[in-house]
Design a protein around this motif. Structure first.
Motif, PDB file in Angstrom:
ATOM      1  N   PRO A 212      -3.089   4.775   4.581  1.00 20.86           N
ATOM      2  CA  PRO A 212      -4.463   4.535   4.121  1.00 20.86           C
ATOM      3  C   PRO A 212      -4.933   3.090   4.293  1.00 20.86           C
ATOM      4  O   PRO A 212      -6.075   2.852   4.685  1.00 20.86           O
ATOM      5  CB  PRO A 212      -4.407   4.929   2.636  1.00 20.86           C
ATOM      6  CG  PRO A 212      -3.329   5.950   2.569  1.00 20.86           C
ATOM      7  CD  PRO A 212      -2.293   5.503   3.549  1.00 20.86           C
ATOM      8  N   GLU A 213      -4.060   2.129   4.015  1.00 15.88           N
ATOM      9  CA  GLU A 213      -4.473   0.728   4.130  1.00 15.88           C
ATOM     10  C   GLU A 213      -4.723   0.342   5.577  1.00 15.88           C
ATOM     11  O   GLU A 213      -5.669  -0.388   5.897  1.00 15.88           O
ATOM     12  CB  GLU A 213      -3.405  -0.179   3.499  1.00 15.88           C
ATOM     13  CG  GLU A 213      -3.341  -0.110   1.994  1.00 15.88           C
ATOM     14  CD  GLU A 213      -2.740   1.189   1.455  1.00 15.88           C
ATOM     15  OE1 GLU A 213      -3.025   1.543   0.299  1.00 15.88           O
ATOM     16  OE2 GLU A 213      -1.980   1.853   2.190  1.00 15.88           O
ATOM     17  N   GLY A 214      -3.879   0.845   6.482  1.00 17.62           N
ATOM     18  CA  GLY A 214      -4.085   0.586   7.896  1.00 17.62           C
ATOM     19  C   GLY A 214      -5.371   1.213   8.394  1.00 17.62           C
ATOM     20  O   GLY A 214      -6.119   0.611   9.189  1.00 17.62           O
TER      21      GLY A 214
ATOM     22  N   GLY B 269       0.815  -1.212   0.000  1.00 19.48           N
ATOM     23  CA  GLY B 269       0.000   0.000   0.000  1.00 19.48           C
ATOM     24  C   GLY B 269       0.846   1.259   0.000  1.00 19.48           C
ATOM     25  O   GLY B 269       2.048   1.227  -0.259  1.00 19.48           O
ATOM     26  N   HIS B 270       0.183   2.361   0.314  1.00 16.98           N
ATOM     27  CA  HIS B 270       0.801   3.689   0.231  1.00 16.98           C
ATOM     28  C   HIS B 270       1.521   4.025   1.528  1.00 16.98           C
ATOM     29  O   HIS B 270       0.925   4.545   2.456  1.00 16.98           O
ATOM     30  CB  HIS B 270      -0.261   4.747  -0.056  1.00 16.98           C
ATOM     31  CG  HIS B 270      -1.035   4.507  -1.311  1.00 16.98           C
ATOM     32  ND1 HIS B 270      -2.065   3.591  -1.384  1.00 16.98           N
ATOM     33  CD2 HIS B 270      -0.925   5.064  -2.538  1.00 16.98           C
ATOM     34  CE1 HIS B 270      -2.563   3.604  -2.616  1.00 16.98           C
ATOM     35  NE2 HIS B 270      -1.897   4.477  -3.328  1.00 16.98           N
ATOM     36  N   ASP B 271       2.814   3.761   1.572  1.00 18.79           N
ATOM     37  CA  ASP B 271       3.602   4.118   2.747  1.00 18.79           C
ATOM     38  C   ASP B 271       5.054   4.282   2.320  1.00 18.79           C
ATOM     39  O   ASP B 271       5.524   3.593   1.416  1.00 18.79           O
ATOM     40  CB  ASP B 271       3.477   3.036   3.824  1.00 18.79           C
ATOM     41  CG  ASP B 271       3.725   3.595   5.231  1.00 18.79           C
ATOM     42  OD1 ASP B 271       4.013   4.802   5.341  1.00 18.79           O
ATOM     43  OD2 ASP B 271       3.615   2.829   6.202  1.00 18.79           O
TER      44      ASP B 271
ATOM     45  N   GLN C 157      -4.564  12.699   3.823  1.00 23.06           N
ATOM     46  CA  GLN C 157      -5.935  12.820   3.329  1.00 23.06           C
ATOM     47  C   GLN C 157      -6.592  11.459   3.187  1.00 23.06           C
ATOM     48  O   GLN C 157      -7.718  11.238   3.658  1.00 23.06           O
ATOM     49  CB  GLN C 157      -5.958  13.565   1.991  1.00 23.06           C
ATOM     50  CG  GLN C 157      -5.868  15.076   2.140  1.00 23.06           C
ATOM     51  CD  GLN C 157      -6.304  15.774   0.872  1.00 23.06           C
ATOM     52  OE1 GLN C 157      -6.084  15.257  -0.229  1.00 23.06           O
ATOM     53  NE2 GLN C 157      -6.911  16.936   0.999  1.00 23.06           N
ATOM     54  N   GLU C 158      -5.908  10.535   2.516  1.00 24.77           N
ATOM     55  CA  GLU C 158      -6.486   9.213   2.286  1.00 24.77           C
ATOM     56  C   GLU C 158      -6.629   8.431   3.588  1.00 24.77           C
ATOM     57  O   GLU C 158      -7.548   7.626   3.731  1.00 24.77           O
ATOM     58  CB  GLU C 158      -5.625   8.435   1.289  1.00 24.77           C
ATOM     59  CG  GLU C 158      -5.683   8.982  -0.127  1.00 24.77           C
ATOM     60  CD  GLU C 158      -7.113   9.092  -0.645  1.00 24.77           C
ATOM     61  OE1 GLU C 158      -7.868   8.108  -0.506  1.00 24.77           O
ATOM     62  OE2 GLU C 158      -7.478  10.149  -1.157  1.00 24.77           O
ATOM     63  N   THR C 159      -5.715   8.659   4.524  1.00 24.69           N
ATOM     64  CA  THR C 159      -5.813   7.979   5.827  1.00 24.69           C
ATOM     65  C   THR C 159      -7.042   8.472   6.588  1.00 24.69           C
ATOM     66  O   THR C 159      -7.854   7.678   7.075  1.00 24.69           O
ATOM     67  CB  THR C 159      -4.533   8.214   6.650  1.00 24.69           C
ATOM     68  OG1 THR C 159      -3.413   7.709   5.917  1.00 24.69           O
ATOM     69  CG2 THR C 159      -4.608   7.519   7.999  1.00 24.69           C
TER      70      THR C 159
END
Length: 444
Positions: free
Chosen positions: A319-321, A168-170, A351-353
């Protein structure tokens, strides 16, 4: 160095050298030490979320089966020694001091070359290898990547199985701008002829993992293809599932970590163990598997830390978390009102988180972790305000995390649920405060 404190301060004093992907310095360091890593059997785990939980499942089951297990993870929740565990116990302070003194001359020798000083994580990784190869001699080392995979320091080892959780996004500032780039980095732990087990979901990323495995002649076991986790039941304390694998089906399996993502993590661990049974004649009785899974725990991940008021800690820092946390709040927990306290670092996809969490909350308390890379509370609050839209939550800003925690506890009435989420650096502090832990050393 004469004391553990001095040794820890020396290692953490290397943090200013930063994160410098590459294996040159760790390779030179291990060469000077006679390559002790070659005497160990590593289970190498990469991925964006779930690495720590998978490490916990694997460690618990292998220990239950009677094996001696080393577990190397990061960052730590309570104390620096948490990173280096043997059979569930931290390295002793005196042992860490002795190993640090053994390493220091070699580190300073490398620092004098054109490569520059080894980083904090490189020295910690070398220390872990020394601890397992020269002090404790475990049957298996559960070995978590620090960042990425391909150029991560932990990739200096040759494992017996490679494990990739989700992608994911990290850490996009280091690993790449797209998920495809990140997938290539994570796939970098795949070694020639070494089996791979993964729960990566996105079709385009599964293709990258599959292609890398094919190029390396590594057998791939993918969730959804070669193995499945079928839910049976769940509540706030535990859940059970049926494991359907390439070799056999096992049911029921129970875990006390909540959320559907933990079923996925547990199934990934089970498939990894099944691969070890097939390839390395791992001896694992079904009852030991069941007991090991049930006893596995991992602090700071959907952890019910107090019951009066009811407060959960969850280090959902990307975001995935956050999506996994939101799913668990909707599927697993019952409450009248939800109160969320959140603090983040500056290099995240905020933002997505927030987009996953804000719609569920009645109160949002924005704060700051006590860490040098923290995001200012006002800045995070402005992002939350922009995303508020039709949602009617109360937005509070309290930069001091201790005062924010006090507000959260006041807000969380009987029947309500409080959630502390965001960076693990803040989760560490909050956890220590709520458990009255005076031995807390939050950090890398």
């Amino acid at each position: 160095m004469q004391t553990y404190q001095e040794a820890r301060e020396w290692i953490e004093g290397l943090i200013p050298f930063g994160i410098r992907p590459g294996l040159e310095r760790i390779s030179m360091l291990l060469d000077k030490l006679g390559h002790p890593e070659r005497r160990l059997k590593f289970i190498h785990i990469a991925g964006t979320n779930g690495k720590g939980s998978v490490c916990a499942y694997l460690t618990s089951v292998l220990r239950q089966c009677g094996y001696d297990v080393g577990t190397y993870t990061s960052p730590y929740i309570t104390k620096f020694t948490n990173r280096f565990q043997y059979n569930g116990e931290d390295i002793e302070e005196e042992t860490l001091l002795a190993l640090a003194n053994e390493l220091r001359p070699h580190v300073e020798e490398i620092a004098a070359t054109e490569l520059g000083s080894p980083t904090m994580f490189e020295v910690s990784t070398a220390l872990a290898i020394l601890y397992y190869a020269k002090v404790t001699y475990p049957d298996f080392v559960v070995w978590e990547t620090g960042l990425g995979g391909r150029m991560d320091v932990t990739n200096i080892v040759h494992p017996i199985v490679s494990v990739i959780t989700n992608i994911g996004h990290d850490h996009m500032d280091v690993l790449g701008d797209t998920l495809e780039e990140i997938a290539h980095e994570k796939a970098g732990i795949i070694k020639s002829g070494v089996p791979v087990v993964s729960t990566v979901e996105q079709p385009e990323l599964r293709d990258i993992i599959a292609q890398t495995a094919k190029e390396k002649h590594a057998t791939l076991y993918l969730a959804g293809d070669q193995f499945h986790a079928v839910p049976i039941r769940h509540n706030e304390q535990e859940q059970s599932f049926r494991f359907e694998g390439l070799f056999r089906t096992i049911e029921p399996l129970e875990i006390t970590l909540t959320g559907s993502h933990q079923r996925s993590n547990a199934a990934l661990a089970v498939m990894t163990l099944e691969v070890l049974r097939q390839y390395y004649a791992l001896i694992m009785e079904d009852e030991d598997l069941r007991t090991g899974l049930r006893h596995a725990s991992w602090p700071g991940r959907l952890e019910m830390i107090t019951n009066n008021p009811k407060i959960i800690l969850d280090g959902a820092h990307n975001p995935e978390g956050a999506a996994a946390l939101a799913a668990a709040l909707k599927e697993t927990y019952t409450y009248q009102k939800l109160h969320v306290m959140i603090g983040m670092l500056g290099n995240k996809n905020h933002q997505e988180t927030l987009r996953h969490i804000l719609p569920l909350a009645d109160t949002v308390i924005i704060t700051e972790p006590d860490f040098h890379k923290r995001l200012a509370a006002e800045e995070l609050a402005s992002i939350a305000a922009e995303l508020r839209g039709q949602h009617s939550f109360e937005l509070l800003v309290e930069p001091d995390w201790q005062l924010a925690l006090h507000k959260l506890r006041e807000q969380t009435a009987p029947g309500d649920l409080g959630v502390v989420t965001g960076t693990l650096y803040m989760i560490s502090d909050v956890r220590a405060r709520l458990l009255n832990d005076t031995d807390n050393e939050k950090g890398w």
